[in-house]
Scaffold this active site. Structure first.
Site, short mmCIF file in Angstrom:
data_model
loop_
_atom_site.label_atom_id
_atom_site.label_comp_id
_atom_site.label_asym_id
_atom_site.label_seq_id
_atom_site.Cartn_x
_atom_site.Cartn_y
_atom_site.Cartn_z
N HIS A 13 0.87 -1.20 0.00
CA HIS A 13 0.00 0.00 0.00
C HIS A 13 0.90 1.23 0.00
CE1 HIS A 13 -3.76 2.22 1.60
NE2 HIS A 13 -2.85 3.14 1.34
N HIS A 15 1.53 5.37 -1.66
CA HIS A 15 1.15 6.56 -2.44
C HIS A 15 2.41 7.17 -3.03
CE1 HIS A 15 -2.95 6.66 -0.77
NE2 HIS A 15 -2.36 6.16 0.30
N LYS A 99 -9.34 -0.43 -5.74
CA LYS A 99 -9.39 0.22 -4.43
C LYS A 99 -10.74 0.84 -4.16
CE LYS A 99 -7.94 2.12 -0.64
NZ LYS A 99 -6.70 2.34 0.08
N HIS A 136 -10.46 0.87 1.92
CA HIS A 136 -10.26 1.87 2.98
C HIS A 136 -11.43 1.69 3.94
CE1 HIS A 136 -8.70 5.75 4.63
NE2 HIS A 136 -9.88 5.64 5.21
N HIS A 174 -4.52 -0.80 5.88
CA HIS A 174 -4.05 -0.05 7.06
C HIS A 174 -4.97 -0.23 8.27
CE1 HIS A 174 -6.82 2.63 5.07
NE2 HIS A 174 -5.93 3.19 4.29
N ASP A 247 1.54 2.57 3.52
CA ASP A 247 0.69 3.75 3.38
C ASP A 247 1.52 5.02 3.44
OD1 ASP A 247 -1.59 5.21 2.93
OD2 ASP A 247 -2.33 5.09 4.98
C1 NCD Z 1 -3.62 8.93 2.17
C2 NCD Z 1 -3.23 10.00 1.16
O1 NCD Z 1 -2.71 11.05 1.57
O2 NCD Z 1 -3.42 9.78 -0.05
N1 NCD Z 1 -3.62 9.54 3.46
C3 NCD Z 1 -3.49 8.89 4.65
O3 NCD Z 1 -3.62 9.55 5.67
N2 NCD Z 1 -3.22 7.62 4.71
C4 NCD Z 1 -4.92 8.34 1.82
C5 NCD Z 1 -5.27 7.10 2.59
O4 NCD Z 1 -4.68 6.04 2.38
O5 NCD Z 1 -6.15 7.18 3.45
ZN ZN Z 2 -3.21 5.09 1.74
#
Ligand code: NCD
Ligand code: ZN
Length: 346
Positions: A13, A15, A99, A136, A174, A247
């Site tokens: 996971h 970003h 997702k 999520h 998460h 995450d």
């Molecule tokens: C994530 C993001 O910033 O894209 N933020 C987070 O707090 N984890 C989005 C997510 O996974 O909830």
């Molecule tokens: Zn995330």
């Protein structure tokens, strides 16, 4: 033990964003991780197979030369997602998961799902072809306290969904609560869960006690200590249903350090070092490989990596960069608030 060699880990996971941020953060993942599930919550989101292919190309273009890293692409589920497009992306080997963001649950989730009934045909198709749904797991009802949103999601959304489609493979992303851990343990092999590094290390005091600290704010928000302990027990147990999804969610500092800051913690730089510290504290260094390198591929039906990663313990605490430059801005790196004695490399 002063060195620990494990199979190269994967991040289930992650970003990466786009543009300058992508360029700034990707090397910190590709250095240590062989693969990562790439979250699709860009602006605009990655909703079609064609958009996922284009995003994958941008990631591969930003990859430092010589790094061996495979981005595993996901699609952002919307109420107008076409099951045929999802199936085509899966059959082409482009799409590894879909997702589900409940609309409004987190960063860039406004195009997410309001009514699960509207995506039923997509979910049915995914169950049929064996394509996992990454969830999520938080309700968005403003009447539900933010610290209860995961637990309420399990009861009111995930349990009924599982009853309707028991063959759908689901990753509870998460997971932050004991309720989530217990839920996953009670399910069959179609359910797994990712756990982040930061949720193993901080509880909600990090965000709120002694001052408000935006760099510890993420979603799902860290919970009270008993939940952190349940996550640590699950991650270090070796139970194949729990695996690493960092995450890591970079936001530039001006978007965090403001009256209404973004959710997300950037951990990709020190994640493996922090995890080694956590597993050592739990006397479970022998379980780190399962959590970071074996359980995830097994859930996704992929081979574990052949290459290895060596972590070395040193007496002096390791110093990590406090910030990473991205374009004209900076992203603050997760500070675990305890000395970390492990580092990647031999
Ligand atoms: C994530 C993001 O910033 O894209 N933020 C987070 O707090 N984890 C989005 C997510 O996974 O909830
Ligand atoms: Zn995330």
């Amino acid at each position: 033990m002063t060195t620990l060699t494990i199979r190269r880990p994967d991040d289930w996971h992650l970003h990466l964003r786009d543009g300058d941020v992508l360029e700034g953060v990707l090397p910190h993942t590709s250095r240590n991780f062989a693969r990562a599930i790439i979250m699709p919550n860009l602006v605009p989101p990655v909703v079609t197979t064609a958009q996922a292919a284009a995003y994958r190309d941008r990631i591969l273009k930003a990859l430092p030369k010589g790094d061996d890293f495979t981005p595993l692409m996901t699609l952002y589920l919307t109420e107008t997602t076409d099951p045929a497009d999802v199936e085509a992306g899966f059959r082409d080997g482009l799409i590894t998961a879909v997702k589900l963001y409940p609309a409004g649950a987190t960063t860039n989730s406004q195009s997410g799902v309001r009514d699960l009934a509207k995506v039923h045909s997509v979910l049915e198709k995914m169950a049929e072809i064996g394509l996992p749904l990454c969830v999520h797991g938080e309700v968005t009802d403003p009447a539900i306290d933010i610290f209860d949103r995961e637990a309420v999601f399990l009861e009111t959304v995930l349990a009924p969904l599982r009853e309707r489609l028991p063959g759908l493979r689901v990753v509870l992303e998460h997971v932050t609560t004991e309720n989530g851990v217990d839920y996953v343990k009670a399910q069959d092999k179609n359910v797994g869960a990712t756990i982040t590094t930061h949720h193993l290390m901080i509880n909600r005091n990090a965000i709120l006690a002694g001052g408000i600290r935006p760099h510890y704010y993420c979603l799902p928000v860290a919970k009270r200590e008993k939940h952190r302990l349940a996550l640590r027990a699950a991650a270090t147990s070796g139970d194949a249903r729990f695996f690493l999804g960092t995450d890591s969610a970079p936001h530039i500092d001006p978007l965090k350090e403001t009256a209404c800051g973004c959710a997300g913690i950037f951990t990709s730089i020190n994640t493996m070092a922090c995890l080694a510290e956590v597993f050592e504290q739990e006397n479970a260094l022998d379980k780190l490989e399962a959590f970071a390198s074996l359980n995830g591929p097994a859930f996704y039906g992929l081979p574990a990596n052949e290459a290895t990663l060596t972590l070395t313990r040193q007496d002096e605490p390791v110093v990590f960069p406090r910030k990473v430059a991205v374009g004209q801005d900076e992203v603050t790196v997760f500070d675990p608030m305890i000395p970390i004695h492990w580092n990647v490399g031999s």
